[in-house]
Design a protein around this motif. Structure first.
Motif, PDB file in Angstrom:
ATOM      1  N   UNK A   1      26.853  33.898   4.302  1.00  0.00           N
ATOM      2  CA  UNK A   1      28.115  34.366   3.719  1.00  0.00           C
ATOM      3  C   UNK A   1      29.088  33.204   3.679  1.00  0.00           C
ATOM      4  N   UNK A   2      29.974  33.216   2.691  1.00  0.00           N
ATOM      5  CA  UNK A   2      31.065  32.243   2.698  1.00  0.00           C
ATOM      6  C   UNK A   2      31.872  32.424   3.972  1.00  0.00           C
ATOM      7  N   UNK A   3      32.427  31.332   4.461  1.00  0.00           N
ATOM      8  CA  UNK A   3      33.065  31.335   5.785  1.00  0.00           C
ATOM      9  C   UNK A   3      34.067  32.469   5.946  1.00  0.00           C
ATOM     10  N   UNK A   4      34.848  32.740   4.898  1.00  0.00           N
ATOM     11  CA  UNK A   4      35.889  33.759   5.019  1.00  0.00           C
ATOM     12  C   UNK A   4      35.310  35.167   5.157  1.00  0.00           C
ATOM     13  N   UNK A   5      34.030  35.328   4.797  1.00  0.00           N
ATOM     14  CA  UNK A   5      33.386  36.641   4.903  1.00  0.00           C
ATOM     15  C   UNK A   5      32.318  36.692   5.987  1.00  0.00           C
ATOM     16  N   UNK A   6      32.145  35.596   6.710  1.00  0.00           N
ATOM     17  CA  UNK A   6      31.038  35.502   7.664  1.00  0.00           C
ATOM     18  C   UNK A   6      31.297  36.337   8.912  1.00  0.00           C
ATOM     19  N   UNK A   7      30.214  36.810   9.506  1.00  0.00           N
ATOM     20  CA  UNK A   7      30.238  37.498  10.786  1.00  0.00           C
ATOM     21  C   UNK A   7      29.221  36.816  11.689  1.00  0.00           C
ATOM     22  N   UNK A   8      29.115  37.299  12.913  1.00  0.00           N
ATOM     23  CA  UNK A   8      28.141  36.715  13.829  1.00  0.00           C
ATOM     24  C   UNK A   8      26.706  36.921  13.344  1.00  0.00           C
ATOM     25  N   UNK A   9      26.525  37.873  12.434  1.00  0.00           N
ATOM     26  CA  UNK A   9      25.179  38.178  11.951  1.00  0.00           C
ATOM     27  C   UNK A   9      24.799  37.385  10.702  1.00  0.00           C
ATOM     28  N   UNK A  10      25.701  36.562  10.198  1.00  0.00           N
ATOM     29  CA  UNK A  10      25.419  35.818   8.969  1.00  0.00           C
ATOM     30  C   UNK A  10      25.665  34.314   9.171  1.00  0.00           C
ATOM     31  N   UNK A  11      24.889  33.527   8.448  1.00  0.00           N
ATOM     32  CA  UNK A  11      25.043  32.075   8.475  1.00  0.00           C
ATOM     33  C   UNK A  11      26.263  31.688   7.641  1.00  0.00           C
ATOM     34  N   UNK A  12      27.273  31.042   8.234  1.00  0.00           N
ATOM     35  CA  UNK A  12      28.483  30.708   7.467  1.00  0.00           C
ATOM     36  C   UNK A  12      28.299  29.458   6.603  1.00  0.00           C
ATOM     37  N   UNK A  13      28.820  29.534   5.374  1.00  0.00           N
ATOM     38  CA  UNK A  13      28.860  28.384   4.477  1.00  0.00           C
ATOM     39  C   UNK A  13      30.317  28.110   4.116  1.00  0.00           C
ATOM     40  N   UNK A  14      30.764  26.913   4.401  1.00  0.00           N
ATOM     41  CA  UNK A  14      32.114  26.476   4.051  1.00  0.00           C
ATOM     42  C   UNK A  14      32.041  25.761   2.706  1.00  0.00           C
TER      43      UNK A  14
ATOM     44  N   UNK B   1      25.986  26.035  10.972  1.00  0.00           N
ATOM     45  CA  UNK B   1      26.775  26.326   9.787  1.00  0.00           C
ATOM     46  C   UNK B   1      26.489  25.262   8.719  1.00  0.00           C
ATOM     47  N   UNK B   2      26.848  25.576   7.483  1.00  0.00           N
ATOM     48  CA  UNK B   2      26.700  24.650   6.358  1.00  0.00           C
ATOM     49  C   UNK B   2      28.073  24.400   5.746  1.00  0.00           C
TER      50      UNK B   2
END
Length: 238
Positions: free
Chosen positions: A165-178, A130-131
């Motif tokens: 995706x931004x963390x609030x929109x992230x899924x297992x298929x996307x890299x989360x960014x906080x 994650x970022x």
């Protein structure tokens, strides 16, 4: 060298200070209040433009420079969905365009090492990546352009992830960014690989804007005379 500053906020003022100290001339300082004066600048009175503005203004500013023969260095973020158009305009006008989401030499080394680490960590799927990015309250776009560039570097080695995706929109298929916005934070970026057992982090913490401004000025000194689209990898030979 005759430099046009398009955008005269904190970054523009820091660039001006460094440029004047090196003997360059500032031929214009444009803000949203006098943006119409851009039409008075062209290749006969401007050697290079340095553009740091809001997302909604960046593309038009860059396009104007390219169509009027002004080499342009841009650090605006939040407009990258039109980057391909800007690149095409550069080609059509035989222009000179330098873009970076972050001009800090340290950040660009961070990008370089980030890609390398991702290429190694991809072999260990137990580590979730994650970022996290933290900036001052005045920063408009979220996530930062620097975080997006870091994400793109990671995604090269993680084809199983379908973008970020931004963390609030992230899924297992996307890299989360906080993304966090706090008082008096210049810019912090952290890439974290974590399991229940341990964590590995690569981080960059900016202590002042001078590193960003000096990198932008270095790019402005390097760009004139070169044709095409360039970035920090070209400038730093990474």
């Amino acid at each position: 060298m005759k430099i046009l500053l398009i955008g005269y906020g904190k970054m523009g003022k820091t660039i001006e200070e460094l440029a004047l100290a090196k003997g360059h001339e500032i031929v214009g300082k444009l803000t949203h209040e006098n943006a119409g004066q851009l039409s008075g600048f062209n290749s006969t009175n401007t050697d290079v433009a340095i553009e740091f503005t809001h997302p909604e203004a960046a593309f038009d500013n860059i396009s104007y420079c390219l169509k009027n023969g002004i080499p342009v260095v841009s650090g605006s973020t939040g407009w990258q969905n039109r980057f391909a158009e800007a690149s095409e305009s550069c080609k059509e006008n035989n222009g000179s365009f330098f873009y970076a989401s972050n001009f800090s030499i340290g950040v660009n080394l961070f990008f370089h090492f980030n890609e390398y680490i991702a290429s190694r960590m991809q072999q260990y799927p137990d580590y979730a990546v994650q970022i996290k990015e933290i900036h001052h309250l005045q920063k408009v776009d979220k996530p930062s352009g620097t975080a997006i560039t870091a994400a793109e570097g990671i995604l090269k080695s993680y084809p199983e992830l379908n973008g970020w995706a931004l963390e609030e929109n992230a899924t297992d298929e996307k890299l989360p960014i906080i993304s966090e916005r706090l008082e008096n934070v210049i810019g912090t970026h952290v890439v974290r690989y974590a399991t229940a057992i341990d964590e590995i982090e690569l981080s960059h913490v900016a202590h002042s804007r001078t590193g960003f401004a000096s990198g932008a000025l270095m790019a402005a000194e390097w760009l004139p005379g070169r044709k095409g689209v360039f970035g920090m990898k070209d400038l730093l030979n990474l």
